[in-house]
Write a protein that holds these residues in place. Structure first.
Motif, PDB file in Angstrom:
ATOM      1  N   THR A 182       3.035  13.952   3.095  1.00  0.00           N
ATOM      2  CA  THR A 182       3.260  12.872   4.065  1.00  0.00           C
ATOM      3  C   THR A 182       2.679  11.601   3.470  1.00  0.00           C
ATOM      4  OG1 THR A 182       2.935  14.488   5.856  1.00  0.00           O
ATOM      5  CG2 THR A 182       2.894  12.161   6.467  1.00  0.00           C
ATOM      6  N   GLU A 183       3.558  10.678   3.078  1.00  0.00           N
ATOM      7  CA  GLU A 183       3.102   9.423   2.481  1.00  0.00           C
ATOM      8  C   GLU A 183       3.744   8.243   3.185  1.00  0.00           C
ATOM      9  OE1 GLU A 183       2.151   8.931  -1.846  1.00  0.00           O
ATOM     10  OE2 GLU A 183       3.638  10.550  -1.981  1.00  0.00           O
ATOM     11  N   LEU A 184       2.944   7.199   3.371  1.00  0.00           N
ATOM     12  CA  LEU A 184       3.390   5.973   4.019  1.00  0.00           C
ATOM     13  C   LEU A 184       3.419   4.854   2.991  1.00  0.00           C
ATOM     14  CD1 LEU A 184       3.996   4.520   6.779  1.00  0.00           C
ATOM     15  CD2 LEU A 184       1.565   3.909   6.770  1.00  0.00           C
TER      16      LEU A 184
ATOM     17  N   ALA B  46       0.839  -1.204   0.000  1.00  0.00           N
ATOM     18  CA  ALA B  46       0.000   0.000   0.000  1.00  0.00           C
ATOM     19  C   ALA B  46       0.868   1.245   0.000  1.00  0.00           C
ATOM     20  CB  ALA B  46      -0.910   0.021   1.226  1.00  0.00           C
ATOM     21  N   ARG B  47       0.327   2.277  -0.632  1.00  0.00           N
ATOM     22  CA  ARG B  47       0.907   3.625  -0.594  1.00  0.00           C
ATOM     23  C   ARG B  47      -0.210   4.525  -0.103  1.00  0.00           C
ATOM     24  NH1 ARG B  47       3.808   6.766  -5.676  1.00  0.00           N
ATOM     25  NH2 ARG B  47       4.227   8.725  -4.577  1.00  0.00           N
ATOM     26  N   ILE B  48      -0.014   5.108   1.064  1.00  0.00           N
ATOM     27  CA  ILE B  48      -1.061   5.909   1.701  1.00  0.00           C
ATOM     28  C   ILE B  48      -0.632   7.372   1.698  1.00  0.00           C
ATOM     29  CG2 ILE B  48      -2.348   6.307   3.830  1.00  0.00           C
ATOM     30  CD1 ILE B  48      -1.755   3.264   4.445  1.00  0.00           C
ATOM     31  N   ASP B  49      -1.436   8.201   1.063  1.00  0.00           N
ATOM     32  CA  ASP B  49      -1.161   9.629   0.981  1.00  0.00           C
ATOM     33  C   ASP B  49      -1.950  10.336   2.082  1.00  0.00           C
ATOM     34  OD1 ASP B  49      -0.936  12.328   0.353  1.00  0.00           O
ATOM     35  OD2 ASP B  49      -1.039  11.983  -1.814  1.00  0.00           O
TER      36      ASP B  49
ATOM     37  N   ALA C  90      -6.052  14.256   4.342  1.00  0.00           N
ATOM     38  CA  ALA C  90      -6.333  15.493   5.077  1.00  0.00           C
ATOM     39  C   ALA C  90      -7.127  16.453   4.200  1.00  0.00           C
ATOM     40  CB  ALA C  90      -5.028  16.146   5.537  1.00  0.00           C
ATOM     41  N   MET C  91      -6.719  16.576   2.933  1.00  0.00           N
ATOM     42  CA  MET C  91      -7.398  17.478   2.011  1.00  0.00           C
ATOM     43  C   MET C  91      -8.863  17.064   1.826  1.00  0.00           C
ATOM     44  SD  MET C  91      -6.498  18.523  -1.934  1.00  0.00           S
ATOM     45  CE  MET C  91      -4.854  19.039  -1.478  1.00  0.00           C
ATOM     46  N   ALA C  92      -9.097  15.773   1.725  1.00  0.00           N
ATOM     47  CA  ALA C  92     -10.468  15.273   1.570  1.00  0.00           C
ATOM     48  C   ALA C  92     -11.330  15.596   2.788  1.00  0.00           C
ATOM     49  CB  ALA C  92     -10.451  13.764   1.313  1.00  0.00           C
ATOM     50  N   ALA C  93     -10.679  15.762   3.937  1.00  0.00           N
ATOM     51  CA  ALA C  93     -11.396  16.112   5.168  1.00  0.00           C
ATOM     52  C   ALA C  93     -11.438  17.616   5.397  1.00  0.00           C
ATOM     53  CB  ALA C  93     -10.734  15.418   6.355  1.00  0.00           C
ATOM     54  N   GLY C  94     -10.948  18.388   4.416  1.00  0.00           N
ATOM     55  CA  GLY C  94     -10.950  19.834   4.551  1.00  0.00           C
ATOM     56  C   GLY C  94      -9.813  20.374   5.403  1.00  0.00           C
ATOM     57  N   LEU C  95      -8.765  19.591   5.568  1.00  0.00           N
ATOM     58  CA  LEU C  95      -7.625  19.987   6.392  1.00  0.00           C
ATOM     59  C   LEU C  95      -6.374  20.065   5.525  1.00  0.00           C
ATOM     60  CD1 LEU C  95      -8.412  17.538   9.311  1.00  0.00           C
ATOM     61  CD2 LEU C  95      -8.845  19.998   9.282  1.00  0.00           C
ATOM     62  N   THR C  96      -5.335  20.666   6.064  1.00  0.00           N
ATOM     63  CA  THR C  96      -4.080  20.744   5.315  1.00  0.00           C
ATOM     64  C   THR C  96      -3.004  19.958   6.051  1.00  0.00           C
ATOM     65  OG1 THR C  96      -3.403  22.776   6.417  1.00  0.00           O
ATOM     66  CG2 THR C  96      -4.614  23.013   4.348  1.00  0.00           C
TER      67      THR C  96
END
Length: 134
Positions: free
Chosen positions: A53-55, A35-38, A43-49
């Protein structure tokens, strides 16, 4: 202050390029990318900045199974993970858990020392190539 057991190295590249090179190096070593998690996109999808940061979650059952056979709780920390992130100054970093620290965390004794050393060596080689512009 760096959290216990976490190895963090600077990258000469952008976060995106570091992650792309990390993936290429993981695959070149015959490991599987699970998996590659962005996190920034989440955060952007939740309205946050959030700065980049990717795992990356990756591994190889031949390397990961023996530690889990010894201590099944090792499954919480395996497969391996690497975090590529950008700090407030715009510098890119790559962080990953030290396999020796993970072994100690799960009470794995010296019987798997060679396996843990191979895991640590592979991580060091992969991440060194991922962060280098050369």
């Amino acid at each position: 202050m760096t959290p216990a057991g976490l190895i963090t190295i600077p990258s000469e590249l952008s976060a995106a390029e570091t992650m792309n090179r990390l993936i290429a190096e993981v695959r070149a070593k015959g490991m599987t990318v699970f998996a590659r998690i962005d996190h920034a996109a989440g955060a952007m999808a939740a309205g946050l900045t959030l700065r980049p940061t990717e795992l990356l979650i990756f591994g190889n059952p031949k390397g990961g199974t023996p530690p889990m056979q010894t201590a099944q709780t090792m499954g919480i920390d395996l497969p391996l993970k690497a975090l590529v992130w950008q700090d407030e100054a715009g510098k890119t970093w790559l962080s990953y858990n030290d396999p020796a620290w993970l072994a100690r965390r799960h009470g794995i004794d010296g019987s798997l020392e060679s396996t843990i050393c191979l895991m640590a060596g592979a991580l060091q080689a992969i991440t060194a190539k991922a962060v280098s512009a050369a």
